[in-house]
Write a protein that holds these residues in place. Structure first.
Motif, mmCIF file in Angstrom:
data_model
loop_
_atom_site.group_PDB
_atom_site.id
_atom_site.type_symbol
_atom_site.label_atom_id
_atom_site.label_comp_id
_atom_site.label_asym_id
_atom_site.label_seq_id
_atom_site.Cartn_x
_atom_site.Cartn_y
_atom_site.Cartn_z
ATOM 1 N N ALA A 1 8.268 4.407 1.670
ATOM 2 C CA ALA A 1 7.178 3.776 0.196
ATOM 3 C C ALA A 1 6.109 2.619 1.342
ATOM 4 O O ALA A 1 5.183 2.291 0.338
ATOM 5 C CB ALA A 1 8.445 2.526 -0.346
ATOM 6 N N GLN A 2 6.258 2.451 1.811
ATOM 7 C CA GLN A 2 5.841 2.220 2.948
ATOM 8 C C GLN A 2 3.793 2.444 3.311
ATOM 9 O O GLN A 2 2.879 2.054 3.215
ATOM 10 C CB GLN A 2 5.456 1.567 4.457
ATOM 11 N N GLN A 3 3.731 3.865 2.477
ATOM 12 C CA GLN A 3 2.375 4.986 2.208
ATOM 13 C C GLN A 3 2.233 5.030 0.910
ATOM 14 O O GLN A 3 1.432 5.597 0.898
ATOM 15 C CB GLN A 3 2.949 5.783 3.574
ATOM 16 N N ALA A 4 3.209 4.554 -0.004
ATOM 17 C CA ALA A 4 2.193 5.087 -1.198
ATOM 18 C C ALA A 4 1.558 3.986 -1.894
ATOM 19 O O ALA A 4 0.796 2.869 -0.636
ATOM 20 C CB ALA A 4 4.288 4.753 -2.097
ATOM 21 N N ASP A 5 0.841 3.925 -2.819
ATOM 22 C CA ASP A 5 -0.202 3.321 -3.707
ATOM 23 C C ASP A 5 0.814 1.900 -3.731
ATOM 24 O O ASP A 5 0.731 1.955 -4.980
ATOM 25 C CB ASP A 5 -1.213 4.090 -4.246
ATOM 26 N N ILE A 6 0.773 0.640 -3.062
ATOM 27 C CA ILE A 6 0.982 -0.094 -3.006
ATOM 28 C C ILE A 6 0.264 -1.951 -2.770
ATOM 29 O O ILE A 6 -0.716 -1.531 -1.671
ATOM 30 C CB ILE A 6 2.616 -0.657 -2.522
ATOM 31 N N PRO A 7 0.104 -2.938 -3.448
ATOM 32 C CA PRO A 7 -0.641 -3.975 -3.424
ATOM 33 C C PRO A 7 -0.059 -3.990 -2.356
ATOM 34 O O PRO A 7 1.614 -3.980 -0.870
ATOM 35 C CB PRO A 7 0.086 -4.918 -4.194
ATOM 36 N N ALA A 8 -1.014 -4.731 -1.142
ATOM 37 C CA ALA A 8 -0.852 -5.157 0.411
ATOM 38 C C ALA A 8 0.144 -6.378 0.244
ATOM 39 O O ALA A 8 0.798 -5.940 0.943
ATOM 40 C CB ALA A 8 -2.330 -6.415 0.587
ATOM 41 N N ILE A 9 0.519 -7.113 -0.067
ATOM 42 C CA ILE A 9 1.639 -8.237 -0.078
ATOM 43 C C ILE A 9 2.930 -7.117 -0.524
ATOM 44 O O ILE A 9 3.821 -7.266 0.599
ATOM 45 C CB ILE A 9 1.803 -9.492 -0.902
ATOM 46 N N THR A 10 3.254 -6.444 -0.529
ATOM 47 C CA THR A 10 4.696 -5.327 -1.022
ATOM 48 C C THR A 10 4.370 -4.953 -0.257
ATOM 49 O O THR A 10 5.814 -4.184 0.848
ATOM 50 C CB THR A 10 4.705 -4.197 -2.286
ATOM 51 N N LYS A 11 3.685 -4.381 1.108
ATOM 52 C CA LYS A 11 3.510 -3.992 1.974
ATOM 53 C C LYS A 11 4.073 -5.204 3.343
ATOM 54 O O LYS A 11 5.114 -4.012 3.765
ATOM 55 C CB LYS A 11 2.129 -2.879 2.630
#
Length: 246
Positions: free
Chosen positions: A199-209
């Protein structure tokens, strides 16, 4: 993101948040990180936002949204664990148990609306709240006891929308009803269960990472997510994005 300047944060978030003129007051919001176990791995539920959305289009996110004032008036099967309630109260300028309860219930409501998952106990349930009629229909009384506060983050200044978001977690086993067609609002597409590292490598917002990193570290030392753990708090102070704990 801890220690980044506002310029660096703006650059990191440039595709996640629209910038706008004038100060904006952060609104209370809640997000639910739903977890499951597969062997030694922890899986997290994420969904992709529609590309047509003005806020974070196309990004993978957790179910969540803005707190509704009516959320605090909904009856529950179980209240927050006392240690978790104390943590939630610590996030409020005015320590109102009703407001803390509303924020926690917001995470449960949004998870139903966006993902079709109803967290609580199977039992007859009645409420006049329009947003909670799905729980009435499926006979689920919302329960706050499973929730754990994982993190808090306030959107930096300059965004068109700003939120004071509490990131809460629960387990898939706490879901009383799982609707096969997803949630009624259809806000999230491609609901997927991903290993936390994936999930950390998915297309996610910076805060989500950043929050996923915090979650992974907490699970490594506390795989049961016991109540009362320290909670990281991310916010902008004097042009620098900082991390505190409470």
């Amino acid at each position: 993101m801890d220690g980044l300047t506002k310029t660096q944060v703006d650059k990191a978030d440039s595709r996640d948040f629209a910038l706008g003129p004038g100060p904006k007051r952060p609104r209370d919001a809640a997000t639910l990180i739903l977890l499951d176990r597969r062997g030694d791995d922890f899986l997290v539920l994420m969904g992709r936002r529609h590309a047509s959305h003005a806020f974070m289009p196309g990004k993978f996110v957790f179910p969540g949204g803005r707190t509704d004032p009516g959320d605090g008036r909904v009856k529950v099967a179980d209240s927050l664990e006392p240690q978790e309630e104390a943590k939630m109260l610590a996030t409020l300028a005015r320590r109102s148990p009703t407001r803390a309860r509303a924020i926690a219930l917001c995470a449960i409501r949004e998870t139903y609306e966006e993902a079709g998952l109803l967290i609580g106990r199977k039992a007859p349930f009645t409420t006049s709240g329009d947003d909670w009629q799905g729980f009435v229909e499926h006979g689920v009384v919302p329960s706050l006891r499973p929730l754990r506060l994982i993190a808090r983050a306030i959107t930096p200044p300059g965004r068109v929308r700003r939120f004071d978001t509490r990131f809460l977690a629960a387990w898939r086993s706490d879901v009383a009803v799982e609707l096969p067609g997803g949630g009624p609002t259809n806000e999230l597409q491609e609901l997927v269960w991903l290993p936390v590292q994936e999930a950390q490598q998915a297309d996610i917002p910076a805060i989500t990472k950043t929050i996923l990193n915090e979650l992974q570290e907490r699970l490594a030392i506390d795989p049961e997510l016991r109540p009362g753990a320290q909670v990281p708090f991310y916010r902008m102070v004097r042009n620098s994005f900082i991390r505190d704990v409470f």
